[in-house]
Design a protein around this motif. Sequence first.
Motif, PDB file in Angstrom:
ATOM      1  N   THR A 390       0.827  -1.201   0.000  1.00  0.00           N
ATOM      2  CA  THR A 390       0.000   0.000   0.000  1.00  0.00           C
ATOM      3  C   THR A 390       0.860   1.250   0.000  1.00  0.00           C
ATOM      4  OG1 THR A 390      -0.141  -0.198   2.392  1.00  0.00           O
ATOM      5  CG2 THR A 390      -2.000  -1.030   1.123  1.00  0.00           C
ATOM      6  N   LEU A 395      -4.033   0.813  -3.122  1.00  0.00           N
ATOM      7  CA  LEU A 395      -3.641  -0.590  -3.073  1.00  0.00           C
ATOM      8  C   LEU A 395      -2.771  -0.857  -4.290  1.00  0.00           C
ATOM      9  CD1 LEU A 395      -3.888  -3.437  -1.878  1.00  0.00           C
ATOM     10  CD2 LEU A 395      -5.904  -3.763  -3.313  1.00  0.00           C
ATOM     11  N   SER A 461      -0.287  -4.000   4.454  1.00  0.00           N
ATOM     12  CA  SER A 461      -1.070  -5.106   3.909  1.00  0.00           C
ATOM     13  C   SER A 461      -0.383  -6.421   4.213  1.00  0.00           C
ATOM     14  CB  SER A 461      -1.241  -4.952   2.391  1.00  0.00           C
ATOM     15  OG  SER A 461       0.014  -5.013   1.756  1.00  0.00           O
ATOM     16  N   TRP A 486      -6.158  -5.392   3.710  1.00  0.00           N
ATOM     17  CA  TRP A 486      -5.526  -4.081   3.585  1.00  0.00           C
ATOM     18  C   TRP A 486      -5.878  -3.290   4.822  1.00  0.00           C
ATOM     19  CZ3 TRP A 486      -7.087   0.234  -0.362  1.00  0.00           C
ATOM     20  CH2 TRP A 486      -6.118   1.216  -0.367  1.00  0.00           C
ATOM     21  N   VAL A 488      -5.491   0.248   6.983  1.00  0.00           N
ATOM     22  CA  VAL A 488      -5.161   1.645   6.782  1.00  0.00           C
ATOM     23  C   VAL A 488      -5.323   2.378   8.097  1.00  0.00           C
ATOM     24  CG1 VAL A 488      -5.745   3.762   5.582  1.00  0.00           C
ATOM     25  CG2 VAL A 488      -5.860   1.609   4.392  1.00  0.00           C
TER      26      VAL A 488
END
Length: 494
Positions: A390, A395, A461, A486, A488
């Motif tokens: 990432t 992505l 990730s 993923w 964040v």
Amino acid sequence: MAGPLTFTLLCGLLAVTLAETTLRPPAVLSLGREVIKERLTQELKDHDAINILQQLPLLSTIREKPAGGIPILGNLVNSILNHIIWLKVTSANILQLLVQPSDEGQGLAVKIPLDMVAGLNTPLVKTIVEMHMQTEVQAIITVNASERGHTHLVLEDCSNSHGSLRISLLQKLSFLVNSLANKVMSLLVPALPKLVKTQLCPVIKEAFEDMHVDLLSLVRAPISLGSNHLEFDPLSPAIKGNVIQLKLGAKLVNSQGNVTKWFKESAVSLTVPALDNTPFSLTVRQDVVNAAVAALLPQEELIVLLDYVLPELARQLKSSIKVISTKAADQLGPTQMVKILTQETPDLLLDQGTAKVAQLIVLEVFATNEAHRPFFTLGIEASSEAQFYTRDDRLMLSFNEISSDRIHLMNSGIGLFNPELLKNVTTEILNSVLLPNQNGKLRPGISIPMVKALGFEEASSFLTKVSGIKHPAPGRAQLLGEALSWEVGPALQC
């Protein structure tokens, strides 16, 4: 946003479950209470809820109900109330919201603590008499069905939480003033909940409706895939424990704005993970993931004059062909040409904590750039390791070294031969020509607009494969089946 927050993107979860007949959506967006709390808090600020509290008509409201008690004292208090110069909220704060399952278990209870100071001024004293007022508003988020059968989120039953009201004097003055203040406070006990319900609850409902609209607009924000876009469309909401789940439809849209592919509900199992410490997650079905990769890497044809671009590989190819046919090798000129055609778009496969892409490739070798017929045509079943990482709200995907798993001779103008003789050199050609081309197209990554819109900045990730349902370690997102996760938020050390 306070605290370490994470965002989870889960792709390609479980295979088809034949025994399951329930139709599954292409994607599911799960919003945890952290997101709901933060977004609603911001909306209350935007709707100036503090100012609404400071403008509560306290004096006119308590004057509507005459003082009770002993007649002589009641008349005295009522007379004093008529001479109060003003009674108003001098400061107000909305404390940290709390979101949790409702007692009935059919929705989410949003508790909004209020902390206020009210000032009372009367000719009896020269100073302002201050009262500390604390209460809590509770509203319930539920899923309602419209007359047309569509479901939507609503905020209802907004009122003061039972037993949450506390009013006290901040300082003690004379007996007469204290008696007056106590009488005013006793009148505010029934008046304040009424004011909160009539003055503040409509603002809370407006803030929730605007928050809902904003979240849906974030969901609908197109995700760029080269010249195409992936678009999600909310289908129906549901409330599961602490989480609001939005079932999403999906479609691919080309550069002209035309829909090229609709993703309908199917029997493919799509297990949505529990959020636990993750504020929200986007779970995407495998066919949608593959379509996204296909949009980034459409079928294409690459032509390279090998002697000019990759002279060492040209010499290797000539040597390999010489083993098959000396005559054919001698015909290779300085403009010998290799044509690479990707027959199908790469297919993403997730297995045992790794990601691979499989693709079918046709490779043709021509003696010169003027030749109309190739020496031979090879069909190659190739695969590559896929790496996800990432960068900000993007992505990223890249392919590592291509391997030729199987190689077939499709046709030949130099006689039949074992295509395995050319496996090494053709694999090197694919890694030198096709691989950089595909990674170049993947380099911009896939931007997820809702990430930064919700206040997230950094990401990490990882891939894994688990069976059943497991709880992630703190700061890690959960994976079910074969999935890409993923995260964040602030960088996490686990």
